[in-house]
Write a protein that holds these residues in place. Sequence first.
Motif, PDB file in Angstrom:
ATOM      1  N   LYS A 155       0.795  -1.138   0.008  1.00 34.02           N
ATOM      2  CA  LYS A 155       0.013  -0.169  -0.054  1.00 34.02           C
ATOM      3  C   LYS A 155       0.905   1.215   0.007  1.00 34.02           C
ATOM      4  O   LYS A 155       0.452   2.317  -0.688  1.00 34.02           O
ATOM      5  CB  LYS A 155      -0.863   0.039   1.344  1.00 34.02           C
ATOM      6  N   GLN A 194      -1.338  -2.011  -7.128  1.00 34.49           N
ATOM      7  CA  GLN A 194      -2.905  -2.522  -6.692  1.00 34.49           C
ATOM      8  C   GLN A 194      -3.001  -3.883  -6.547  1.00 34.49           C
ATOM      9  O   GLN A 194      -3.554  -4.330  -5.757  1.00 34.49           O
ATOM     10  CB  GLN A 194      -3.946  -1.742  -7.406  1.00 34.49           C
ATOM     11  N   VAL A 211      -4.641  -2.935   6.828  1.00 35.13           N
ATOM     12  CA  VAL A 211      -5.211  -2.020   6.011  1.00 35.13           C
ATOM     13  C   VAL A 211      -6.721  -1.805   6.478  1.00 35.13           C
ATOM     14  O   VAL A 211      -7.856  -2.402   5.801  1.00 35.13           O
ATOM     15  CB  VAL A 211      -5.304  -2.439   4.442  1.00 35.13           C
ATOM     16  N   ASN A 237      -8.380   2.308   3.302  1.00 36.41           N
ATOM     17  CA  ASN A 237      -7.809   2.165   1.799  1.00 36.41           C
ATOM     18  C   ASN A 237      -7.309   3.649   1.404  1.00 36.41           C
ATOM     19  O   ASN A 237      -6.874   3.836   0.299  1.00 36.41           O
ATOM     20  CB  ASN A 237      -8.344   1.447   0.985  1.00 36.41           C
TER      21      ASN A 237
END
Length: 241
Positions: free
Chosen positions: A82, A109, A128, A131
């Motif tokens: 991420k 991604q 996560v 997002n």
Amino acid sequence: MKTLNLTRHTLLACAVTLLVGCGGSSAADTAALTTTATTAAASVVDTAPASATVIDNTTASATTALTAAETTTLLFVREEEKLARDVYLTLYNRWGTKVFQNIATRSEQQHLDIMGNLIATYKLQDPVLDNTIGAFTDPVLLGLYQDLVMRGSTSLNDGLHVGGFIEEFDINDLQEAIDEANAGSKPADIIAAYTNLMCGSRNHLRAFVGQIENNGVDYQAQVISQATVDAIVNSPEEQCR
């Protein structure tokens, strides 16, 4: 587990110190960046959980019981992917250079999703939780995101060097993760995922170094050895699974 985390976060703190040289920062900037990474690293190591929280996921099925260290690494790599995506999207918005957008949307991604699927398979609590770009559970990665965006916003050349730094760091970190898994419970699905992510990181490094050198600047290794960087960028792009 704490030894592994200490190795990773100490490397991160040292690598940030190297990174600040890309744009000719002042001594004050260098000290601030190093202190941020070092302090966050110490905090994470001291508070590292013995095991991850398990969630109810009846549709997932894992064939291997992970060690505590392997679990911690899996969760870290999820947020690490991420980090790469978020930095590249932010730098694309800053500079409009397609290499940032292409790697973020077409590769990072996908890597983020792969790690998310593994976390679901092993019934772990996904770190996560948000997002949104720039939102991180791990304070080390939050601090690094802020440092990298600051550095990459100075000039396009600095932004491309930030890309090189991220990919070198990922290559190093993923190799450590693979070695850890092979020495531990040998989860074939996780090892395959790490191997695929590292293949992607080598391709990304090739792309960033190519852009930098096309701009007339010789690229200097930031995390891994110069010989390793040269071997990667002087070899053809790979077809990753």
